[in-house]
Design a protein around this motif. Structure first.
Motif, short mmCIF file in Angstrom:
data_model
loop_
_atom_site.label_atom_id
_atom_site.label_comp_id
_atom_site.label_asym_id
_atom_site.label_seq_id
_atom_site.Cartn_x
_atom_site.Cartn_y
_atom_site.Cartn_z
N LEU A 144 -18.17 59.89 -8.68
CA LEU A 144 -19.46 59.17 -8.12
C LEU A 144 -18.21 58.14 -6.52
O LEU A 144 -19.38 57.14 -6.07
CB LEU A 144 -19.61 58.17 -9.33
CG LEU A 144 -21.31 58.19 -9.84
CD1 LEU A 144 -21.16 57.52 -11.63
CD2 LEU A 144 -22.26 58.20 -9.95
N ASP A 145 -17.26 58.06 -6.82
CA ASP A 145 -16.63 57.51 -6.34
C ASP A 145 -17.24 57.29 -4.47
O ASP A 145 -17.59 58.40 -3.48
CB ASP A 145 -14.77 58.27 -5.78
CG ASP A 145 -13.90 57.49 -4.85
OD1 ASP A 145 -14.55 55.68 -5.47
OD2 ASP A 145 -13.23 58.05 -4.04
N GLY A 146 -17.78 55.89 -3.68
CA GLY A 146 -17.59 55.44 -2.74
C GLY A 146 -19.23 56.12 -2.71
O GLY A 146 -20.21 55.44 -1.81
N LEU A 147 -20.07 56.38 -3.97
CA LEU A 147 -21.43 57.16 -2.98
C LEU A 147 -22.78 55.71 -3.36
O LEU A 147 -22.49 54.61 -4.21
CB LEU A 147 -21.80 57.56 -4.68
CG LEU A 147 -23.30 57.90 -4.51
CD1 LEU A 147 -23.48 58.98 -3.37
CD2 LEU A 147 -23.97 58.84 -5.95
N LYS A 148 -22.74 55.83 -2.22
CA LYS A 148 -24.43 54.90 -1.84
C LYS A 148 -25.12 55.22 -2.82
O LYS A 148 -26.16 55.83 -1.86
CB LYS A 148 -24.46 54.45 -0.12
CG LYS A 148 -23.69 52.89 0.07
CD LYS A 148 -23.20 53.26 1.62
CE LYS A 148 -23.76 51.71 2.04
NZ LYS A 148 -24.29 51.60 3.96
N MET A 149 -26.34 54.06 -3.26
CA MET A 149 -26.71 54.68 -4.22
C MET A 149 -27.71 53.50 -3.86
O MET A 149 -27.35 52.30 -4.08
CB MET A 149 -26.33 54.90 -5.80
CG MET A 149 -25.49 54.11 -6.12
SD MET A 149 -25.79 54.94 -8.17
CE MET A 149 -27.02 54.28 -8.77
N ARG A 150 -29.06 53.35 -4.53
CA ARG A 150 -30.44 52.60 -4.95
C ARG A 150 -30.55 52.68 -5.97
O ARG A 150 -30.41 52.86 -6.97
CB ARG A 150 -31.66 52.46 -3.68
CG ARG A 150 -32.86 51.41 -3.84
CD ARG A 150 -33.49 52.57 -5.72
NE ARG A 150 -34.20 51.11 -5.77
CZ ARG A 150 -35.37 50.85 -6.86
NH1 ARG A 150 -35.64 51.13 -7.82
NH2 ARG A 150 -35.99 50.33 -6.64
N TRP A 161 -23.58 50.47 -12.94
CA TRP A 161 -23.00 50.97 -11.02
C TRP A 161 -21.56 51.01 -11.02
O TRP A 161 -20.90 52.10 -10.28
CB TRP A 161 -24.33 51.47 -10.13
CG TRP A 161 -25.37 52.09 -10.85
CD1 TRP A 161 -26.23 51.97 -11.54
CD2 TRP A 161 -25.12 54.10 -11.72
NE1 TRP A 161 -26.90 52.85 -12.17
CE2 TRP A 161 -26.23 54.29 -12.08
CE3 TRP A 161 -24.52 55.03 -11.04
CZ2 TRP A 161 -26.66 55.70 -12.63
CZ3 TRP A 161 -24.61 55.79 -12.12
CH2 TRP A 161 -25.45 56.10 -12.82
N LYS A 162 -21.76 49.69 -10.79
CA LYS A 162 -20.36 48.96 -10.20
C LYS A 162 -18.84 49.44 -10.60
O LYS A 162 -18.44 50.32 -10.52
CB LYS A 162 -20.17 48.08 -9.92
CG LYS A 162 -20.59 47.21 -8.46
CD LYS A 162 -20.27 45.95 -8.32
CE LYS A 162 -21.06 45.65 -6.57
NZ LYS A 162 -21.57 44.01 -6.75
N ALA A 166 -19.23 53.61 -8.92
CA ALA A 166 -20.89 53.75 -7.36
C ALA A 166 -20.91 52.40 -6.48
O ALA A 166 -20.23 51.83 -6.60
CB ALA A 166 -21.97 54.46 -7.89
N LYS A 167 -21.56 52.75 -5.38
CA LYS A 167 -22.01 51.69 -4.51
C LYS A 167 -23.19 51.05 -4.49
O LYS A 167 -23.65 51.22 -3.74
CB LYS A 167 -21.45 51.81 -3.24
CG LYS A 167 -19.88 51.24 -2.88
CD LYS A 167 -19.53 51.47 -1.31
CE LYS A 167 -17.67 51.74 -1.10
NZ LYS A 167 -17.57 51.74 0.14
N PRO A 168 -23.78 50.62 -5.87
CA PRO A 168 -25.15 50.07 -5.96
C PRO A 168 -25.03 49.77 -4.87
O PRO A 168 -24.61 48.26 -4.37
CB PRO A 168 -25.20 49.76 -7.28
CG PRO A 168 -24.12 49.31 -7.56
CD PRO A 168 -22.72 50.06 -6.52
N THR A 169 -26.52 49.53 -3.93
CA THR A 169 -26.94 48.58 -3.41
C THR A 169 -28.84 48.77 -3.77
O THR A 169 -29.83 49.27 -3.89
CB THR A 169 -27.55 49.47 -1.71
OG1 THR A 169 -26.63 50.12 -1.19
CG2 THR A 169 -28.07 48.64 -0.41
N PRO A 170 -29.02 47.19 -4.02
CA PRO A 170 -30.19 46.60 -4.38
C PRO A 170 -31.49 46.79 -3.15
O PRO A 170 -31.13 46.56 -2.33
CB PRO A 170 -30.41 45.16 -5.29
CG PRO A 170 -28.94 44.91 -5.07
CD PRO A 170 -28.34 45.77 -4.30
#
Length: 304
Positions: A144-150, A161-162, A166-170
């Protein structure tokens, strides 16, 4: 003491569409109840929020203007234990979830909902587990390293997710497809039914079977309505609910199986994931986010 059983029509509103298993199970509940009461009690089902949104329906049930709805962890606004319906990584499998929902913890959750929200859960339906879709296979948290996800705008989901790397974005659900298409994000997570209906297979290659949130939802009846029923009709309601629950489970299992085939046919690849590694890494964030009164239960679920 309720008077001699009179004819009545129960209004059941919910948010799903007519194709959804919850709707079909609601209709089944009505048919069974009508048969058990020789037509005295009918159920009118209103899908697609046509009777109101979830919170409006809950409020309506508390006031006595609505009889029934399908609702889940939204009830934690009244009954904190309802949060247990959807805790990430708390349930290892459908069987594990059933043992909780149908067991002692489930009874405590229902009792608190009855007491605090004045709503009576009479059956429960499983929801499709949430899985992660992406354009690279994800088997371990390291992937997941650095994966930008919704993620939906749920603080617990963001924290988990943090913690996983990962890099979670609401983001609103309506924006997800375009954001995946233009590469603003590289992944998203949802149950298989939504992955299919939103056509995410057009912009995502992999379904990683993280099954990070398994949850259930209740078919509920207003306590005001329940108290109007004779003891015999209360029994009839519970019997009809039991039949509707069994019927929904049959549909649900067939549906999940069918969805895998349909998504594979659309070109998606299913990836087995080291779920244990994900759960262990997520545990701290989950425990930090849940309310103190349910924390010991969640900790216990993680250790099962």
């Amino acid at each position: 003491m309720p008077a001699a059983a009179a004819d009545m029509t129960l209004k059941l509103g919910h948010l799903a569409n007519e194709d959804n298993t919850w709707h079909k199970a609601s209709v089944k509940f009505g048919e069974e109840l009508e048969a058990l009461t020789n037509g005295r009690i009918k159920v009118q089902v209103f899908p697609n929020e046509s009777l109101g949104k979830e919170m409006d329906l809950i409020n309506g049930m508390q006031l006595g203007t609505v009889d029934m709805t399908i609702t889940g962890e939204s009830l934690q606004n009244w009954a904190p234990m309802a949060a247990l319906l959807a805790v990430p990584y708390a349930y290892k499998s459908l069987e594990h979830m059933d043992s909780v929902a149908g067991g002692e913890i489930g009874e405590k959750i229902k009792a608190q909902i009855r007491e605090k929200a004045r709503i009576r859960p009479i059956a429960y339906f499983a929801r499709g587990p949430r899985d992660l879709t992406s354009n690279r296979p994800i088997k371990t948290p390291a992937d997941l390293d650095g994966l930008k996800m919704r993620v939906p705008n749920v603080p617990l989901f963001v924290d988990v997710w943090k913690a996983l790397g990962a890099k979670p974005t609401p983001m609103a659900f309506s924006e997800v497809f375009t954001s995946l298409q233009n590469g603003t994000i590289g992944a998203q997570e949802n149950p298989l039914a939504l992955i299919k209906s939103a056509s995410f297979y057009e912009v995502q290659k992999y379904v990683n079977l993280t099954e990070h949130v398994r949850s259930w939802i209740y078919l509920t009846l207003s306590e005001l309505t329940w108290n109007k029923l004779s003891a015999e009709d209360q029994k009839n309601v519970m019997e009809a609910a039991k039949r509707a629950q069994a019927y929904e489970r049959e549909l649900f299992l067939a549906d999940e199986k069918k969805l895998v085939g349909e998504l594979e046919a659309k070109g998606m690849t299913f990836v087995q994931v080291d779920k244990k590694a994900f759960a262990e890494k997520a545990k701290g964030a989950v425990l930090a986010a849940v309310k103190p009164e349910i924390r010991p239960i969640v900790e216990d679920l993680f250790n099962q």
